[in-house]
Enzyme design. Structure first.
Site, PDB file in Angstrom:
ATOM      1  N   ASP A 192      -3.700  12.701   2.022  1.00 49.31           N
ATOM      2  CA  ASP A 192      -3.024  11.988   0.944  1.00 49.31           C
ATOM      3  C   ASP A 192      -1.912  12.891   0.400  1.00 49.31           C
ATOM      4  O   ASP A 192      -1.371  13.741   1.127  1.00 49.31           O
ATOM      5  CB  ASP A 192      -4.059  11.595  -0.124  1.00 49.31           C
ATOM      6  CG  ASP A 192      -3.642  10.356  -0.900  1.00 49.31           C
ATOM      7  OD1 ASP A 192      -2.733  10.474  -1.740  1.00 49.31           O
ATOM      8  OD2 ASP A 192      -4.201   9.271  -0.674  1.00 49.31           O
ATOM      9  N   ASP A 193      -1.562  12.726  -0.847  1.00 52.94           N
ATOM     10  CA  ASP A 193      -0.441  13.463  -1.443  1.00 52.94           C
ATOM     11  C   ASP A 193      -0.650  14.977  -1.320  1.00 52.94           C
ATOM     12  O   ASP A 193      -1.766  15.443  -1.105  1.00 52.94           O
ATOM     13  CB  ASP A 193      -0.327  13.072  -2.928  1.00 52.94           C
ATOM     14  CG  ASP A 193       1.089  13.251  -3.464  1.00 52.94           C
ATOM     15  OD1 ASP A 193       1.900  13.942  -2.832  1.00 52.94           O
ATOM     16  OD2 ASP A 193       1.375  12.694  -4.547  1.00 52.94           O
ATOM     17  N   ASP A 253       2.918   5.055  -0.861  1.00 52.66           N
ATOM     18  CA  ASP A 253       2.644   4.913  -2.294  1.00 52.66           C
ATOM     19  C   ASP A 253       3.862   4.363  -3.046  1.00 52.66           C
ATOM     20  O   ASP A 253       4.928   4.190  -2.455  1.00 52.66           O
ATOM     21  CB  ASP A 253       2.221   6.292  -2.834  1.00 52.66           C
ATOM     22  CG  ASP A 253       1.252   6.168  -4.002  1.00 52.66           C
ATOM     23  OD1 ASP A 253       1.165   5.090  -4.607  1.00 52.66           O
ATOM     24  OD2 ASP A 253       0.591   7.172  -4.322  1.00 52.66           O
ATOM     25  N   ASP A 281      -6.803   3.140  -8.538  1.00 56.93           N
ATOM     26  CA  ASP A 281      -7.476   4.221  -7.802  1.00 56.93           C
ATOM     27  C   ASP A 281      -8.964   4.262  -8.131  1.00 56.93           C
ATOM     28  O   ASP A 281      -9.369   4.194  -9.292  1.00 56.93           O
ATOM     29  CB  ASP A 281      -6.866   5.578  -8.181  1.00 56.93           C
ATOM     30  CG  ASP A 281      -5.519   5.794  -7.535  1.00 56.93           C
ATOM     31  OD1 ASP A 281      -5.004   4.866  -6.877  1.00 56.93           O
ATOM     32  OD2 ASP A 281      -4.968   6.904  -7.696  1.00 56.93           O
TER      33      ASP A 281
END
Ligand SMILES: *[C@@H]1O[C@H](CO)[C@@H](O)[C@H](O)[C@H]1NC(C)=O
Ligand SMILES: *[C@@H]1O[C@H](CO)[C@@H](O)[C@H](O)[C@H]1NC(C)=O
Ligand SMILES: *[C@@H]1O[C@H](CO)[C@@H](O)[C@H](O)[C@H]1NC(C)=O
Ligand SMILES: *[C@@H]1O[C@H](CO)[C@@H](O)[C@H](O)[C@H]1NC(C)=O
Ligand SMILES: *[C@@H]1O[C@H](CO)[C@@H](O)[C@H](O)[C@H]1NC(C)=O
Length: 410
Positions: free
Chosen positions: A82-83, A160, A221
């Site tokens: 992810d990020d 995103d 989330d």
């Protein structure tokens, strides 16, 4: 790059939607794998926490554990960062690059490593100027970034929606789909598009979303607690905007990560999450430390009966059919192959007290075959009996737990 920027500005100024039909033949069943975010967040402190920081070592050790502990063979193949994987700046040619300290051998090396183990690599990016955590975003670099992922051998992109204007979503997300397609590499495309539209008060067009994306997040989330799981369950129950209506092979609604095996869920709550995500036909992306996961959670995540509901070939998501006692008792039904087979989930959301008796006629759940049904519990395999569709089918459900059965036409 400039041309891409100009297309973008053009679309923006003329207020056009961009439509793209992502026809990549991926995600015929809901994707399964691992995603770093819920468990590992943006831990970039490799100096003090080398085993758990977002970097090469984490990906490789998780991948090794996925193979060793049977996750790959159970179908969990995507290993997705992810990020927080990129460096703070693009390289001199404007290309994305991974943080050089945390990814000393680059992304292609990692993709090759995963491929050699029968796994796939996923990466994260953002439609805006920056990712949610402040790393370089894709805005203005669509085509170059798509080509970079393809050059590296990336298999999935989670895209995103931070740091962008809401008007950009209806163009930017499909535009990225188009550039991914143009690379010629099959890259699974996971969008947060509708989620961000809703956050800006815009009603998503789920038809357009499902055309452009292989999976699309529909709710906020997830976090490692019962109330988070239940808020997703209730959102799916309400199905606002009809996101379930467009969810099917090639384009699945996404309830966000599976948090089994972490800190916040009891065994009953873990059964409820994996069972309901199978009913939803949501992707199953575990966010947990696979290297140290406990056996009880591992067995739930690898349970053949639950996974065969999740991965059913008809690809029709389940729906909430009954919502009783203010949502405390909910009955969900998912049609399965071969036709005439159904998964029935009964959840009891109370957090105190004793098991409750739930009685429903199968016909009230839409199971109307005059021959009746053979009903078997999924987690323990216990045969519940044969039921006529107009007779009561009765089960006991524990607080916070799920009763998950398969009903096969007799
Ligand atoms: C790109 O789109 C075309 C047209 O839908 C499709 O035939 C092709 O397979 C796609 N390519 C990839 C790599 O997804
Ligand atoms: C939603 O998107 C679909 C597919 O692109 C399109 O046909 C339809 O007109 C759109 N609906 C609205 C209300 O814009
Ligand atoms: C989605 O499907 C449900 C049930 O079939 C229907 O009631 C609802 O109107 C649909 N929603 C949209 C937006 O199409
Ligand atoms: C069937 O279930 C309903 C609803 O719980 C209940 O009112 C009814 O008495 C039951 N019928 C029989 C025959 O058990
Ligand atoms: C009903 O299912 C059980 C497994 O739970 C199986 O053993 C049994 O043979 C089935 N009965 C019929 C009539 O299909």
């Amino acid at each position: 790059m400039e041309v891409v920027q100009n297309i973008f500005v053009f679309l923006f100024l003329t207020n056009l939607r961009f439509v793209f039909n992502l026809n990549n033949n991926l995600a015929r069943t809901p994707p399964m794998g691992w995603l770093s975010w819920e468990r590992f967040e943006c831990n970039t402190d490799c100096m003090n926490d080398p085993d758990n920081c977002i970097g090469e070592r984490l990906v490789k050790t998780i991948a090794d554990a996925m193979v060793e502990k049977g996750f790959r063979d159970a179908g969990y193949t995507y290993v997705t960062l992810d990020d927080c994987w990129p460096a703070r700046e693009r390289d001199k040619q404007g290309r994305l690059q991974p943080d050089p300290l945390r990814f000393p051998n680059g992304i292609k090396y990692l993709a090759d490593y995963l491929h050699s183990k029968g796994l796939k690599l996923g990466l994260y990016e953002d439609i805006g100027t920056h990712t949610c955590a402040g790393f370089p975003g894709t805005q203005g670099h669509w085509k170059l970034d798509a080509q970079t992922y393809a050059d590296w051998g990336v298999d999935m992109i989670k895209f995103d929606g931070c740091n962008s204007d809401v008007q950009h979503y209806d163009m930017g997300f499909p535009l990225m789909a188009k550039y991914l397609n143009q690379t010629g590499r099959q890259i699974l495309y996971s969008c947060e598009w509708p989620l961000y539209e809703r956050a800006h008060g815009v009603k998503p067009n789920y038809t357009a979303v499902a055309e452009a994306c292989n999976t699309f997040r529909v709710y906020g989330d997830i976090y490692d607690a019962r109330q988070s799981i239940m808020s997703v369950v209730n959102w799916y129950g309400e199905n606002p905007g009809g996101f379930l209506n467009v969810s099917g092979p090639g384009h699945w609604s996404d309830g966000d990560m599976i948090t089994l095996g972490n800190y916040g869920l009891s065994h009953s709550e873990e059964r409820t999450q994996i069972g309901m995500w199978a009913i939803f036909a949501s992707p199953l992306l575990m966010s947990v430390d696979i290297r140290t996961i406990n056996d009880k959670s591992r067995r739930l995540l690898q349970h053949r009966g639950v996974l065969s509901i999740s991965q059913d070939s008809l690809g029709i998501p389940g729906r909430r059919i009954l919502n009783m006692e203010n949502g405390a008792i909910q009955v969900w039904v998912r049609p399965l192959a071969p036709r005439g087979t159904f998964a029935i989930a009964t959840i009891y959301t109370n957090t105190f007290g004793y098991p409750i008796k739930v009685s429903t006629k199968l016909s009230d759940l839409g199971l109307k075959n005059p021959n009746g049904y053979n009903v078997t519990e999924v987690f323990d395999g216990i045969h519940r009996g044969e039921f006529r569709s107009n007779h009561n089918y009765t089960r006991m459900v524990k607080p916070t737990d799920i009763d998950l059965v398969l009903a096969k036409v007799l």
